[in-house]
Design a protein around this motif. Structure first.
Motif, short mmCIF file in Angstrom:
data_model
loop_
_atom_site.label_atom_id
_atom_site.label_comp_id
_atom_site.label_asym_id
_atom_site.label_seq_id
_atom_site.Cartn_x
_atom_site.Cartn_y
_atom_site.Cartn_z
N GLN A 1 45.44 -45.52 7.74
CA GLN A 1 46.55 -45.03 8.57
C GLN A 1 46.76 -43.53 8.41
OE1 GLN A 1 48.15 -47.11 10.65
NE2 GLN A 1 46.91 -48.83 9.95
N GLY A 2 45.90 -42.87 7.61
CA GLY A 2 46.04 -41.44 7.40
C GLY A 2 47.02 -41.06 6.32
N ARG A 3 47.50 -42.03 5.54
CA ARG A 3 48.44 -41.75 4.46
C ARG A 3 47.67 -41.36 3.20
NH1 ARG A 3 51.21 -47.30 6.24
NH2 ARG A 3 49.19 -48.00 5.43
N ALA A 4 48.15 -40.34 2.51
CA ALA A 4 47.47 -39.84 1.33
C ALA A 4 47.47 -40.88 0.22
CB ALA A 4 48.12 -38.55 0.85
N PRO B 1 55.32 -41.43 5.32
CA PRO B 1 55.72 -40.19 6.01
C PRO B 1 56.93 -39.51 5.39
CG PRO B 1 55.10 -41.85 7.61
CD PRO B 1 55.08 -42.53 6.28
N GLY B 2 57.86 -40.29 4.84
CA GLY B 2 59.05 -39.69 4.23
C GLY B 2 58.83 -39.20 2.82
N GLY B 3 57.61 -39.42 2.29
CA GLY B 3 57.30 -38.96 0.94
C GLY B 3 57.37 -40.04 -0.12
N GLN B 4 57.99 -41.19 0.21
CA GLN B 4 58.09 -42.27 -0.75
C GLN B 4 56.79 -43.06 -0.83
OE1 GLN B 4 60.76 -42.81 -2.78
NE2 GLN B 4 61.50 -40.89 -1.88
#
Length: 252
Positions: A118-121, A94-97
């Motif tokens: 989890q929906g993370r790219a 979520p923070g971009g890392q």
């Protein structure tokens, strides 16, 4: 406090840590890409400044991650991916890392982005998310990570799945939510086209957890017996000290 009691209490604390590890392993026995934890213990015997006296105790030195691959099995889902070899997918936190995972249960989001459970790219070459065109009717992900999609009857490349390695895997750490972290500045992309490369992607398959439930259940039984055995030692030592005090406290 005498050495038997110190050894017993320190041993029980170490067994409690090991119990937590075994319980967590069992809870993730069916988690794709999960690597089991193991504990490392060390015993100490320190000489005291009193002749003939010493103190001993047990310390849980570390919890480490199993450095082996889980079994790969076919699912038939074209978006499921497994890594055959020592590498990890990268996903965007979520923070971009980036975070790293072996769980290849991927899907396409409503926005057309390839994401994990989890929906993370999922990150491709260059660390950018992978985006699919509209109206895709077929997906092929090759062993080198190239993604080919059929879009309105035409086959085109939609991106490339990147995988990363961190050199010495002993520095790998679990970061929660099924992710791993490499030591700082050690994550490097794996060249899947290199002739010396030993990593490949397997489409339509997933990697199972490295946890063997039967082994972990056997470990639970051994831990319980060890804990009970130590408890008896502590109880016997306590009784010995009590008898000694009672004997010395009697009037002559």
């Amino acid at each position: 406090m005498d050495s038997p009691s110190i050894v017993g209490l320190s041993g029980q604390l170490a067994l409690r840590q090991q119990l937590d590890v075994v319980a967590n392993n069992l809870a993730n026995a069916n988690t794709n890409g999960y690597r089991g934890d193991r504990t490392l213990f060390q015993t100490y015997v320190n000489k005291l400044n009193v002749p003939g006296r010493e103190i001993a105790f047990v310390q849980d030195r570390a919890t480490y991650i199993e450095n082996r691959q889980g079994a790969i099995s076919s699912t038939g889902n074209p978006l499921d991916l497994a890594i055959d070899g020592e590498a990890f997918f990268a996903v965007q936190r979520p923070g971009g890392q980036p975070g790293y995972t072996r769980d290849g249960r991927f899907k396409v989001s409503p926005e057309g982005t390839l994401v994990d459970g989890q929906g993370r790219a999922v990150l491709g070459e260059g660390g950018a998310p992978i985006r699919f065109p509209d109206r895709v009717t077929a997906v092929e992900i090759r062993a080198n990570g190239n993604i080919l999609v059929t879009n309105e009857g035409r086959v085109e490349q939609a991106g490339r799945v990147a995988v990363y390695s961190g050199g010495d895997m002993r520095g790998l750490r679990k970061a929660g939510d099924g992710l791993f972290d490499f030591p700082a500045n050690t994550a490097q992309p794996v060249d899947l086209d290199s002739p010396d490369n030993r990593v490949r992607l397997v489409q339509g398959s997933l990697e199972a957890s490295t946890v063997q439930p039967v082994t972990e259940l056997a470990n639970l039984t051994l831990l319980q017996r060890s804990y009970e055995g130590i408890q008896r030692i502590i109880a016997d030592d306590d009784s010995r000290i009590r008898r000694l005090i009672e004997t010395l406290g009697r009037p002559n």
